[in-house]
Each structure stands twice: as C-alpha cells, then as structure tokens.
Design a protein around this motif. Structure first.
Motif, PDB file in Angstrom:
ATOM      1  N   MET A 181       0.552  -1.048  -0.056  1.00 38.06           N
ATOM      2  CA  MET A 181       0.082   0.052  -0.070  1.00 38.06           C
ATOM      3  C   MET A 181       0.813   1.221   0.004  1.00 38.06           C
ATOM      4  O   MET A 181       0.381   2.229  -0.736  1.00 38.06           O
ATOM      5  CB  MET A 181      -0.964  -0.058   1.157  1.00 38.06           C
ATOM      6  N   PHE A 182       2.162   1.324   0.798  1.00 38.85           N
ATOM      7  CA  PHE A 182       2.814   2.304   0.808  1.00 38.85           C
ATOM      8  C   PHE A 182       3.500   2.634  -0.800  1.00 38.85           C
ATOM      9  O   PHE A 182       3.698   3.823  -1.082  1.00 38.85           O
ATOM     10  CB  PHE A 182       4.007   2.001   1.739  1.00 38.85           C
ATOM     11  N   ILE A 183       3.906   1.333  -1.163  1.00 40.55           N
ATOM     12  CA  ILE A 183       4.716   1.705  -2.497  1.00 40.55           C
ATOM     13  C   ILE A 183       3.551   2.088  -3.588  1.00 40.55           C
ATOM     14  O   ILE A 183       3.747   2.832  -4.414  1.00 40.55           O
ATOM     15  CB  ILE A 183       5.052   0.352  -3.091  1.00 40.55           C
ATOM     16  N   GLU A 184       2.240   1.599  -3.546  1.00 37.49           N
ATOM     17  CA  GLU A 184       1.192   2.114  -4.408  1.00 37.49           C
ATOM     18  C   GLU A 184       0.849   3.510  -4.402  1.00 37.49           C
ATOM     19  O   GLU A 184       0.933   4.350  -5.236  1.00 37.49           O
ATOM     20  CB  GLU A 184      -0.209   1.360  -3.932  1.00 37.49           C
ATOM     21  N   GLU A 185       0.720   4.170  -2.839  1.00 39.67           N
ATOM     22  CA  GLU A 185       0.902   5.520  -2.804  1.00 39.67           C
ATOM     23  C   GLU A 185       1.922   6.233  -3.223  1.00 39.67           C
ATOM     24  O   GLU A 185       1.541   7.406  -3.849  1.00 39.67           O
ATOM     25  CB  GLU A 185       0.638   5.611  -1.063  1.00 39.67           C
ATOM     26  N   ALA A 186       3.236   6.006  -3.228  1.00 40.55           N
ATOM     27  CA  ALA A 186       4.137   6.509  -3.564  1.00 40.55           C
ATOM     28  C   ALA A 186       4.105   6.702  -5.201  1.00 40.55           C
ATOM     29  O   ALA A 186       4.342   7.728  -5.679  1.00 40.55           O
ATOM     30  CB  ALA A 186       5.547   5.911  -3.358  1.00 40.55           C
ATOM     31  N   LEU A 187       3.851   5.589  -5.964  1.00 36.95           N
ATOM     32  CA  LEU A 187       3.630   5.480  -7.390  1.00 36.95           C
ATOM     33  C   LEU A 187       2.469   6.506  -7.768  1.00 36.95           C
ATOM     34  O   LEU A 187       2.423   7.023  -8.955  1.00 36.95           O
ATOM     35  CB  LEU A 187       3.605   3.848  -7.861  1.00 36.95           C
ATOM     36  N   GLU A 188       1.563   6.360  -7.149  1.00 36.33           N
ATOM     37  CA  GLU A 188       0.372   7.341  -7.331  1.00 36.33           C
ATOM     38  C   GLU A 188       0.817   8.728  -7.639  1.00 36.33           C
ATOM     39  O   GLU A 188       0.307   9.372  -8.410  1.00 36.33           O
ATOM     40  CB  GLU A 188      -0.742   7.012  -6.494  1.00 36.33           C
ATOM     41  N   LEU A 189       1.452   9.108  -6.348  1.00 34.34           N
ATOM     42  CA  LEU A 189       1.921  10.701  -6.310  1.00 34.34           C
ATOM     43  C   LEU A 189       2.862  10.615  -7.484  1.00 34.34           C
ATOM     44  O   LEU A 189       3.124  11.903  -7.949  1.00 34.34           O
ATOM     45  CB  LEU A 189       2.701  10.585  -5.174  1.00 34.34           C
ATOM     46  N   ALA A 190       3.514   9.758  -7.939  1.00 32.14           N
ATOM     47  CA  ALA A 190       4.598   9.661  -9.074  1.00 32.14           C
ATOM     48  C   ALA A 190       3.818   9.768 -10.563  1.00 32.14           C
ATOM     49  O   ALA A 190       4.492  10.079 -11.597  1.00 32.14           O
ATOM     50  CB  ALA A 190       5.655   8.827  -9.212  1.00 32.14           C
ATOM     51  N   GLY A 191       2.620   9.724 -10.290  1.00 32.23           N
ATOM     52  CA  GLY A 191       1.654   9.739 -11.838  1.00 32.23           C
ATOM     53  C   GLY A 191       1.262   8.378 -12.306  1.00 32.23           C
ATOM     54  O   GLY A 191       0.448   8.394 -13.126  1.00 32.23           O
ATOM     55  N   ALA A 192       1.406   7.313 -11.396  1.00 32.26           N
ATOM     56  CA  ALA A 192       0.898   5.945 -12.079  1.00 32.26           C
ATOM     57  C   ALA A 192      -0.350   5.806 -11.831  1.00 32.26           C
ATOM     58  O   ALA A 192      -1.003   6.479 -10.778  1.00 32.26           O
ATOM     59  CB  ALA A 192       1.715   4.812 -11.374  1.00 32.26           C
ATOM     60  N   SER A 193      -1.208   5.315 -12.401  1.00 31.05           N
ATOM     61  CA  SER A 193      -2.667   5.474 -12.530  1.00 31.05           C
ATOM     62  C   SER A 193      -3.371   3.803 -12.176  1.00 31.05           C
ATOM     63  O   SER A 193      -4.554   3.675 -12.039  1.00 31.05           O
ATOM     64  CB  SER A 193      -3.163   5.822 -13.562  1.00 31.05           C
ATOM     65  N   SER A 194      -2.642   2.887 -12.342  1.00 30.64           N
ATOM     66  CA  SER A 194      -3.276   1.584 -12.192  1.00 30.64           C
ATOM     67  C   SER A 194      -2.180   0.554 -11.775  1.00 30.64           C
ATOM     68  O   SER A 194      -1.249   0.682 -11.986  1.00 30.64           O
ATOM     69  CB  SER A 194      -3.944   0.954 -13.651  1.00 30.64           C
ATOM     70  N   PHE A 195      -2.816  -0.441 -11.037  1.00 29.00           N
ATOM     71  CA  PHE A 195      -1.578  -1.351 -10.337  1.00 29.00           C
ATOM     72  C   PHE A 195      -2.439  -2.727 -10.292  1.00 29.00           C
ATOM     73  O   PHE A 195      -3.632  -3.137 -10.026  1.00 29.00           O
ATOM     74  CB  PHE A 195      -1.690  -0.865  -8.873  1.00 29.00           C
ATOM     75  N   ASP A 196      -1.730  -3.922 -10.493  1.00 33.92           N
ATOM     76  CA  ASP A 196      -1.730  -5.098  -9.675  1.00 33.92           C
ATOM     77  C   ASP A 196      -0.855  -5.291  -8.849  1.00 33.92           C
ATOM     78  O   ASP A 196       0.603  -4.876  -8.989  1.00 33.92           O
ATOM     79  CB  ASP A 196      -1.335  -6.122 -11.245  1.00 33.92           C
TER      80      ASP A 196
END
Length: 117
Positions: free
Chosen positions: A11-26
């Motif tokens: 969840m922490f990594i997902e949050e960081a990636l979202e802040l960097a501009g990523a939009s979807s995750f598996d």
C-alpha cells in the motif's frame, strides 16, 4: 505491478507510485501471481521485493521478461545483496521513503502520464 507480500508495504509503494503519476496497479504477493497478472495485463513498470512468502521477486521478473520482453524494474527490498550484480535496475533498501520510490519511478517509467503498473 507491485510484487510485495507485505500488504502495508504494498500500500505504501502504491501510494508513492500514485504520487509519481502511475494510474493502475496489480499487486502480487507470490511469484506465481506476479507472472499470472503480468500475462493478463502487461505492466509498464514493476516494483519487486526479493524474498516473497512463495517464490522470489527476481525469478518472477525473469519469467515476466522472458514472456513479455523488457519492462523497467525497481527492486525494493530488505536484502539488496540478493539482487543480481549484473542487474541494472534500481535497488532501494527498506525501509524506503516515498520520495525515493517516486524518484526511482520517474527515472524508469515510460514517458507520458498515466503509466499503468
């Protein structure tokens, strides 16, 4: 794609990636899940732990690369010495900061907004 078997870390990594501009995750907790998810939805960037509850991140990444070709990878691990010395992927050591994950993502992510992971 996030390959991580600790839910809070994922969840922490997902949050960081979202802040960097990523939009979807598996998010995959095992080597087998990572390979299966990648086959269904080719990731543009992979973040991966090394040791997983079942299998390893580097083996999952190798299988994904063998099947789908080169995909940028960021290893985020407490055991950086277990990463392949020939590997040119960024390796971040846990505990990791939001900024470190964001900066690594920005360096390896394909150009353009809304990068899927």
């Amino acid at each position: 794609m996030i390959i991580e078997d600790e839910p809070m870390v994922a969840m922490f990594i997902e949050e960081a990636l979202e802040l960097a501009g990523a939009s979807s995750f598996d998010i995959a907790a095992t080597e087998a899940d990572a390979v299966a998810f990648a086959a269904k939805h080719r990731p543009e960037v992979i973040t991966s732990d090394v040791r997983l509850v079942e299998g390893t991140g580097p083996r999952a990444v190798k299988q994904i690369h063998d099947q789908l070709g080169d995909i940028p990878v960021i290893f985020i691990t407490g055991t950086p010495f277990e990463c392949d010395e020939q590997n040119m992927s960024p390796v971040l050591m846990k505990p990791v900061t939001l900024n470190a994950v964001m900066e690594a993502f920005e360096k390896v992510a394909p150009e353009g907004d809304g990068c899927s992971n």
